[in-house]
Design a protein around this motif. Structure first.
Motif, PDB file in Angstrom:
ATOM      1  N   ARG A 170       0.829  -1.199   0.000  1.00 62.80           N
ATOM      2  CA  ARG A 170       0.000   0.000   0.000  1.00 62.80           C
ATOM      3  C   ARG A 170       0.867   1.255   0.000  1.00 62.80           C
ATOM      4  O   ARG A 170       1.825   1.370   0.777  1.00 62.80           O
ATOM      5  CB  ARG A 170      -0.926   0.023   1.217  1.00 62.80           C
ATOM      6  CG  ARG A 170      -1.665  -1.266   1.477  1.00 62.80           C
ATOM      7  CD  ARG A 170      -2.673  -1.584   0.391  1.00 62.80           C
ATOM      8  NE  ARG A 170      -3.900  -0.831   0.555  1.00 62.80           N
ATOM      9  CZ  ARG A 170      -4.945  -0.930  -0.265  1.00 62.80           C
ATOM     10  NH1 ARG A 170      -4.880  -1.704  -1.332  1.00 62.80           N
ATOM     11  NH2 ARG A 170      -6.038  -0.238  -0.035  1.00 62.80           N
ATOM     12  N   ARG A 172       0.762   5.782  -0.905  1.00 70.01           N
ATOM     13  CA  ARG A 172      -0.080   6.971  -1.004  1.00 70.01           C
ATOM     14  C   ARG A 172       0.585   8.008  -1.910  1.00 70.01           C
ATOM     15  O   ARG A 172       1.814   8.170  -1.880  1.00 70.01           O
ATOM     16  CB  ARG A 172      -0.301   7.603   0.379  1.00 70.01           C
ATOM     17  CG  ARG A 172      -1.035   6.734   1.381  1.00 70.01           C
ATOM     18  CD  ARG A 172      -1.126   7.442   2.736  1.00 70.01           C
ATOM     19  NE  ARG A 172      -1.729   6.603   3.760  1.00 70.01           N
ATOM     20  CZ  ARG A 172      -3.036   6.593   4.039  1.00 70.01           C
ATOM     21  NH1 ARG A 172      -3.844   7.399   3.367  1.00 70.01           N
ATOM     22  NH2 ARG A 172      -3.516   5.805   4.973  1.00 70.01           N
ATOM     23  N   ASP A 186       2.458   3.510   2.902  1.00 71.75           N
ATOM     24  CA  ASP A 186       1.403   3.674   3.902  1.00 71.75           C
ATOM     25  C   ASP A 186       2.030   3.621   5.296  1.00 71.75           C
ATOM     26  O   ASP A 186       2.791   2.702   5.620  1.00 71.75           O
ATOM     27  CB  ASP A 186       0.365   2.561   3.736  1.00 71.75           C
ATOM     28  CG  ASP A 186      -0.821   2.746   4.661  1.00 71.75           C
ATOM     29  OD1 ASP A 186      -1.053   3.880   5.118  1.00 71.75           O
ATOM     30  OD2 ASP A 186      -1.530   1.744   4.923  1.00 71.75           O
ATOM     31  N   ALA A 201      -4.452   5.171   0.924  1.00 70.84           N
ATOM     32  CA  ALA A 201      -3.509   4.075   0.689  1.00 70.84           C
ATOM     33  C   ALA A 201      -4.105   3.117  -0.337  1.00 70.84           C
ATOM     34  O   ALA A 201      -5.237   2.650  -0.176  1.00 70.84           O
ATOM     35  CB  ALA A 201      -3.213   3.345   1.991  1.00 70.84           C
ATOM     36  N   SER A 210      -5.320   7.585  -6.045  1.00 70.11           N
ATOM     37  CA  SER A 210      -4.805   8.237  -4.842  1.00 70.11           C
ATOM     38  C   SER A 210      -4.335   9.658  -5.168  1.00 70.11           C
ATOM     39  O   SER A 210      -4.525  10.583  -4.383  1.00 70.11           O
ATOM     40  CB  SER A 210      -3.654   7.418  -4.253  1.00 70.11           C
ATOM     41  OG  SER A 210      -3.178   7.989  -3.051  1.00 70.11           O
ATOM     42  N   HIS A 235      -5.526  14.845   4.901  1.00 69.23           N
ATOM     43  CA  HIS A 235      -5.634  13.485   4.366  1.00 69.23           C
ATOM     44  C   HIS A 235      -7.006  13.293   3.730  1.00 69.23           C
ATOM     45  O   HIS A 235      -8.041  13.583   4.345  1.00 69.23           O
ATOM     46  CB  HIS A 235      -5.432  12.458   5.484  1.00 69.23           C
ATOM     47  CG  HIS A 235      -4.024  12.393   5.989  1.00 69.23           C
ATOM     48  ND1 HIS A 235      -3.185  11.343   5.715  1.00 69.23           N
ATOM     49  CD2 HIS A 235      -3.299  13.271   6.732  1.00 69.23           C
ATOM     50  CE1 HIS A 235      -2.007  11.543   6.277  1.00 69.23           C
ATOM     51  NE2 HIS A 235      -2.048  12.716   6.900  1.00 69.23           N
ATOM     52  N   ASP A 237      -8.561  10.655   3.277  1.00 65.13           N
ATOM     53  CA  ASP A 237      -9.330   9.685   4.060  1.00 65.13           C
ATOM     54  C   ASP A 237     -10.206  10.356   5.108  1.00 65.13           C
ATOM     55  O   ASP A 237     -11.254   9.825   5.477  1.00 65.13           O
ATOM     56  CB  ASP A 237      -8.381   8.712   4.783  1.00 65.13           C
ATOM     57  CG  ASP A 237      -7.670   7.789   3.814  1.00 65.13           C
ATOM     58  OD1 ASP A 237      -8.201   7.570   2.714  1.00 65.13           O
ATOM     59  OD2 ASP A 237      -6.590   7.291   4.158  1.00 65.13           O
TER      60      ASP A 237
END
Length: 336
Positions: A170, A172, A186, A201, A210, A235, A237
């Motif tokens: 993974r 990013r 990640d 990720a 990403s 981020h 996320d």
């Protein structure tokens, strides 16, 4: 080279400009710039949009003269000045300048130098020439390019030293303000001295996704100054549905009334934005007072003044939510 360009410009402006163009693209080549940077250079120097299309390698890049990338699916105009990537090949690089007299001396030099640099990058990153060092910005660009074939992206990823073994690996993408894109493992910290957006990720093959999310997250990031409070690293996320706002606040959009109200309030006092951000981002008024290092009663006085300027109360959950939206939309408008 700069001195030579200056002397030539005094005698022949076109010759001086041509030498400056050559020096400009030589510097880009020395720094191993990627395709977008090369096309951007052509657009800025020419003062008109520049377009690169290589159908065989599925490359399409178009940049406006102000440096913004704005791709277009339309066919190039046959009347535009153009240059092939290889002698005798089809046109691949265009300057979107109408005219029947052919390219000027400067346009011709821009096209010739830019196409040579583009050809070198494509050969280096798309498998037609020995690969370059692992810190090659053009390789990073290829890995993040959603239009590049998967085989080309994986080839570039391997040259960057990324493990392409499977979905368990993974990584990013990181978008940095005024800096080249980055790729981090990640869990690895994001090395940034300024604004940055961090993508989710993903497996190496999904890095373009990403990268798109990282660029969106960058728009939510603040420079962290007292007058522009907020996180410098955001981020993707953590944005959740808030990320959808980025699609609504686009270049040229009219600011929402609440955004205009915040802008007007911000000009009233140097403490205003930092105080409003503390109110919107902390759990209570006492926490907000601690955030801005003032007494609770001082914060109350500030809020009364701020509410008068804004036109709504920020002490209720609904008012705080409205303030959060206004501050977020303001940030997006400043980072378009």
């Amino acid at each position: 080279m700069k001195e030579l360009a200056g002397r030539l410009a005094a005698v022949d402006p076109d010759a001086g400009a041509a030498v400056s163009v050559i020096a400009y693209f030589d510097r880009l080549a020395e720094t191993r710039a990627g395709l977008e940077a090369l096309v951007r250079g052509a657009a800025v120097l020419a003062g008109c949009p520049a377009r690169l299309v290589d159908e065989e390698r599925r490359v399409r890049v178009r940049v406006e003269p102000d440096g913004r990338r704005k791709d277009s699916g339309g066919a190039p105009d046959p009347g535009w000045p153009c240059e092939p990537l290889v002698p005798g090949g089809p046109p691949a690089l265009w300057l979107e300048r109408a005219g029947s007299e052919g390219p000027s001396v400067v346009d011709a030099v821009i096209l010739e130098r830019a196409s040579a640099a583009v050809r070198s990058v494509l050969d280096r990153t798309r498998g037609r020439a020995p690969a370059s060092p692992v810190d090659d910005p053009a390789l990073v660009e290829t890995v993040l390019d959603a239009d590049a074939p998967l085989s080309a992206r994986l080839h570039a990823a391997r040259r960057l030293g990324l493990d392409t073994g499977g979905p368990s690996v993974r990584v990013r993408a990181v978008a940095v303000a005024d800096g080249p894109p980055r790729i981090v493992a990640d869990g690895q910290s994001v090395p940034s001295a300024g604004r940055a957006g961090v993508g989710p990720a993903v497996a190496v093959a999904d890095l373009p996704r990403s990268w798109a999310a990282a660029r969106t997250a960058l728009r939510f990031a603040s420079d962290g100054r007292t007058q522009e409070p907020g996180p410098a690293v955001v981020h993707a996320d953590e944005l959740g549905g808030v990320a959808l706002l980025a699609g609504l606040v686009v270049p040229g959009a009219e600011p929402a009334p609440d955004v205009r109200a915040v802008e007007a309030a911000a000009t009233d006092a140097p403490w205003m934005l930092r105080t409003l951000h503390a109110i919107a981002s902390t759990a209570s008024l006492r926490a907000a007072a601690a955030e801005v290092s003032v007494h609770h009663s001082t914060l109350q006085d500030r809020l009364t003044h701020a509410e008068h300027l804004l036109g709504w109360s920020v002490r209720t959950p609904q008012g705080r939510f409205r303030l959060q939206l206004a501050l977020t939309m303001r940030q997006l408008m400043r980072n378009q």
